[in-house]
Enzyme design. Sequence first.
Site, PDB file in Angstrom:
ATOM      1  N   LYS A 175       0.830  -1.208   0.000  1.00 36.35           N
ATOM      2  CA  LYS A 175       0.000   0.000   0.000  1.00 36.35           C
ATOM      3  C   LYS A 175       0.864   1.258   0.000  1.00 36.35           C
ATOM      4  CE  LYS A 175      -3.561  -0.099   2.625  1.00 36.35           C
ATOM      5  NZ  LYS A 175      -4.891   0.087   3.197  1.00 36.35           N
TER       6      LYS A 175
ATOM      7  N   ARG B 193      -3.029   3.317   8.729  1.00 34.99           N
ATOM      8  CA  ARG B 193      -3.421   2.057   8.064  1.00 34.99           C
ATOM      9  C   ARG B 193      -2.235   1.110   7.962  1.00 34.99           C
ATOM     10  NH1 ARG B 193      -6.392   5.849   4.774  1.00 34.99           N
ATOM     11  NH2 ARG B 193      -8.604   5.292   4.786  1.00 34.99           N
TER      12      ARG B 193
ATOM     13  N   GLY C 232      -8.088  -7.074   5.212  1.00 34.97           N
ATOM     14  CA  GLY C 232      -8.890  -7.146   6.434  1.00 34.97           C
ATOM     15  C   GLY C 232      -8.213  -7.862   7.589  1.00 34.97           C
TER      16      GLY C 232
ATOM     17  N   MET D 117      -5.295  -6.989   9.171  1.00 35.98           N
ATOM     18  CA  MET D 117      -4.626  -6.128  10.161  1.00 35.98           C
ATOM     19  C   MET D 117      -5.470  -4.870  10.375  1.00 35.98           C
ATOM     20  SD  MET D 117      -0.661  -6.733   9.232  1.00 35.98           S
ATOM     21  CE  MET D 117      -0.854  -6.282   7.534  1.00 35.98           C
TER      22      MET D 117
ATOM     23  N   ARG E 287      -3.581  -0.711  -6.455  1.00 37.80           N
ATOM     24  CA  ARG E 287      -2.662  -1.858  -6.598  1.00 37.80           C
ATOM     25  C   ARG E 287      -3.053  -2.607  -7.861  1.00 37.80           C
ATOM     26  NH1 ARG E 287      -5.687  -5.289  -1.851  1.00 37.80           N
ATOM     27  NH2 ARG E 287      -7.609  -5.233  -3.017  1.00 37.80           N
TER      28      ARG E 287
ATOM     29  N   HIS F 232      -4.285 -44.836  -6.597  1.00 37.78           N
ATOM     30  CA  HIS F 232      -4.708 -45.424  -7.868  1.00 37.78           C
ATOM     31  C   HIS F 232      -5.845 -44.612  -8.479  1.00 37.78           C
ATOM     32  CE1 HIS F 232      -7.123 -48.194 -10.352  1.00 37.78           C
ATOM     33  NE2 HIS F 232      -5.941 -48.607 -10.754  1.00 37.78           N
TER      34      HIS F 232
ATOM     35  N   SER G 150      13.842 -41.523 -18.276  1.00 41.20           N
ATOM     36  CA  SER G 150      12.603 -40.800 -17.962  1.00 41.20           C
ATOM     37  C   SER G 150      12.413 -40.884 -16.450  1.00 41.20           C
ATOM     38  CB  SER G 150      11.417 -41.425 -18.688  1.00 41.20           C
ATOM     39  OG  SER G 150      10.241 -40.739 -18.326  1.00 41.20           O
TER      40      SER G 150
ATOM     41  N   CYS H  45       8.029 -38.592 -16.478  1.00 43.77           N
ATOM     42  CA  CYS H  45       6.667 -39.078 -16.716  1.00 43.77           C
ATOM     43  C   CYS H  45       5.895 -39.293 -15.422  1.00 43.77           C
ATOM     44  CB  CYS H  45       6.689 -40.357 -17.544  1.00 43.77           C
ATOM     45  SG  CYS H  45       7.588 -41.702 -16.753  1.00 43.77           S
TER      46      CYS H  45
ATOM     47  N   TYR I 197      11.857 -33.189 -22.319  1.00 44.97           N
ATOM     48  CA  TYR I 197      10.392 -33.153 -22.381  1.00 44.97           C
ATOM     49  C   TYR I 197       9.781 -33.519 -21.032  1.00 44.97           C
ATOM     50  CZ  TYR I 197      10.448 -38.272 -22.594  1.00 44.97           C
ATOM     51  OH  TYR I 197      10.626 -39.587 -22.297  1.00 44.97           O
TER      52      TYR I 197
HETATM   53  C1  PEP Z   1       6.593 -42.889 -11.449  1.00 47.65           C
HETATM   54  O1  PEP Z   1       6.937 -43.626 -10.552  1.00 47.65           O
HETATM   55  O2  PEP Z   1       6.723 -41.665 -11.425  1.00 47.65           O
HETATM   56  C2  PEP Z   1       5.937 -43.453 -12.639  1.00 47.65           C
HETATM   57  C3  PEP Z   1       5.644 -42.692 -13.678  1.00 47.65           C
HETATM   58  O3  PEP Z   1       5.583 -44.759 -12.588  1.00 47.65           O
HETATM   59  P1  PEP Z   1       4.263 -45.282 -11.838  1.00 47.65           P
HETATM   60  O4  PEP Z   1       3.496 -44.105 -11.388  1.00 47.65           O
HETATM   61  O5  PEP Z   1       3.561 -46.125 -12.824  1.00 47.65           O
HETATM   62  O6  PEP Z   1       4.899 -46.053 -10.729  1.00 47.65           O
END
Ligand code: PEP
Length: 886
Positions: free
Chosen positions: A22, A91, A100, A102, A332, A445, A768, A836, A856
């Site tokens: 502020k 203020r 709100g 303080m 702001r 899962h 990966s 992944c 990637y």
């Molecule tokens: C992981 O472990 O990050 C992975 C991609 O394999 P999963 O989740 O199938 O164990």
Amino acid sequence: MTRYVYDFIEGDRSRADLLGGKGANLAEMTRLGLPVPPGFTVGTDACRAYLATGSPPAGLFAEVDTHLRRVEEQVGRRLGDPHDPLLLAVRSGGRYSMPGMMETILDIGLTDVTVAGLAARTGDARFAWDSYRRLIQMFGRTVHGVPAEEFDHEWAALRATAGPDGPDAAQLRDLVSTYQKIFLRVVGHEFPQSPQEQLRQAVCSVFASWNSARARIYRRREHIPDDLGTAVNVMAMVFGNLGPDSGTGVAFTRDPATGLPGVYGDYLPDAQGEDVVAGIRNTVALPELARLDPASFRQLTGIMATLERHYRDLCDVEFTIERGRLWMLQTRVGKRTAAAAFVIAAQLVDEGLITLDEALCRVSGAQLDQLMFPAFDLAGAPTPLTVGVGASPGAAAGRVVFDSAAATAADGPVILVRRETNPDDLPGMIAAAGVLTARGGKTSHAAVVARGMGRTCVCGADALVIDPQRGEFTVGDRVVRAGEVISIDGTTGRVYPGAVPVQPSPVARYLAGELAPQADPLVAAVHRLLGHADAVRRLGVRANADTAADARRARALGAAGIGLCRTEHMFLGGRRELVERLILADGPDAVAGALAALLPLQRADFTELLAAMDGLPVTIRLIDPPLHEFLPPLHELTARVARTEASGRDPGRDGELLAAVRRMHEANPMLGLRGVRLGLVVPGLFAMQVRAVAEAAAQRVRDGGDPRPEIMVPLVGDVRELAVVRAEAERVLATVPDAPAVPIGTMIEVPRAALTAGQIATQAHFFSFGTNDLTQLTWAFSRDDVEGSFFGAYLERGIFEVSPFESLDTAGVGQLVRLAVAQGRATRPELTVGVCGEHGGDPDSVAFFADAGLDYVSCSPYRVPVARLAAGRAAVAAGTGTSDSR
Ligand code: PEP
Ligand code: MG
């Protein structure tokens, strides 16, 4: 000597650490020559000193007095002047907005003496006494903790007896006297009659309000550090409650809900700022000010345009009009919805105020994520039944079913309610509009599978007691039966009774190709910014997909290949029996027979997948989970066998299965016979999968396609494991005519693999990172259990700000990632490296992966656009964007 106090004209917006948000913006407006009442800011370092010692730092109030003299000179009034007193507003204002949380105290400087001076100057005794009663009330409550009800009670009594125009001056004078008595009774001394003393106490109480319970809770929720402290802004009072030509309001330079240009805000004639907050009277829409006070309206809209050009962003302002004169009290860069963020960023590019690179940095992956899912129209939503973990975003309503068979048999949308899900539930999850579980967190899962399918999912709603036999679940004493409708919100984790209306997402429809890019301003903005992200990003984005349908969807959403196909998902449904055959096989011939039966099925799966991703890489991971996961659970089998035996029959195959389950039982299956270990001890299993891949690819080549399969080995911890599997795979590949070259790589998901990545790279064409397992194994956190058990306490106690399964723990797991990238590339400079795990679709983690030099990220199809955007932002942040692009 340390300096603590700064006139508004001395600061600017770059100094928010010291002056608070502020204060810094008041300074900026003052510099711009906008009509800000004169004042000064006491810096956050004074607050930190106060909080450390319990008293203001030496010399602070001498400094305040010096700055006060300057304010008095500018305004032409003195604090405490009996004839024409200066009044002050005090203020709070920290580095980050904490609305709100303080304290604010207005009208500092009124005493039994100066109140008469104010009445004389304004010609309005009623106003003067009203201001005095406001001061005693605010000061009493804020500085001395006088309970609000003490004053409220008297105020309500007076208003009830006053005439239609409200209390008159004499009544207000009597009320002030009553308030002073309350103050004396509760506080133990008189209300201070020294304006300087009022100011000192007010400043200290703002410092102290930094540590109020509500401020602490707010900071924890918003991840604001506790040690910043607040600045204190002291400003000459201006009055919006001096009659019909006065008033107060808030305004936005664009609509913060939609981002569309226009004049947005509220105005309350003849009132002070806190009246707006208190909702004493109804505000009018800002355009009404154009009628009430055209000159002030014109000036205000001009100032708002100046601010927006200056800040190059949506601004919000608070203002007061005192007898036709406009004063700016705050500005702001304003908060906005996710939709408005996109629309505004694109508009500002069109208006030449920002570049496309900047626009990209003004929106976030998390915002895009929000925009991609249908949302509940919460206007008429009932109170939630309970709240679980929002595990896969979206809004779904449907009838409650308790098993997969009921879900697939139902017509109309259903919500599959399970204690937890297992691979058997897959058909039900596909059929259901949403999935609700009582156990498990964001990597359970249910969560992983639901996110992969874009299915709304709430997990870990542990207040649910589910009784599938009776066909009901209970939450406390509320019973919900099968067939009753519930609604689940996969973003907030809320579970509602009944059907809450759902609005489809135009952004999702655009991304699915159902709406043209120019369909509406939001879709156009998303199209443009996502396009720019694609143009500047270095990081590739692939998808985790196990079916051709998912692969096609991922491709449509911009995925440049598949980074993870979990082949175990191809062993479900009717094929489980074939896996059972494999497990029960009693000799090499029986094993070979079971594998031979699986081969054509796998080949067909891979052929479809390679066709859907023709010309793009498809990383196929060899089977990972322990085989017994494909058998019925131990307790189920035991009961079944016992029932059969009790009725005097032979349990047959069930008996054999039960023996196998007992034989294969593991105390810690996640650390057991899975991944590469399974491939090494079950002869022919991996070879069958490799053959299926090679034959599918060869067929695609013969059909004129461009298949690009890659084979990935899970759970490797030592280079020798990989070497054995690779040699076997290459032997198989060499026997398949027409098969293209198939790179063989490994997941890095065991800490030992990361630590020995240099050795492992001698055998791997690519890495990966499986950050789900890598997180689990680095922290020793069971990914299936911890989010539903103690993570709540960890989040609550500030040990985590976010689950490490959701956003990568860059300090710990991230170090393993960096180490493995460096070691792997040192061995094999051309090594391709991706990720992944679930983190591949988390915007913050994507930024880390870009910085760590990955090639990637791979994530659920529905998160592909979010990852594309986050990768674009990461490129801009790294300075590889195109800063002059429009
Ligand atoms: C992981 O472990 O990050 C992975 C991609 O394999 P999963 O989740 O199938 O164990
Ligand atoms: Mg894994």
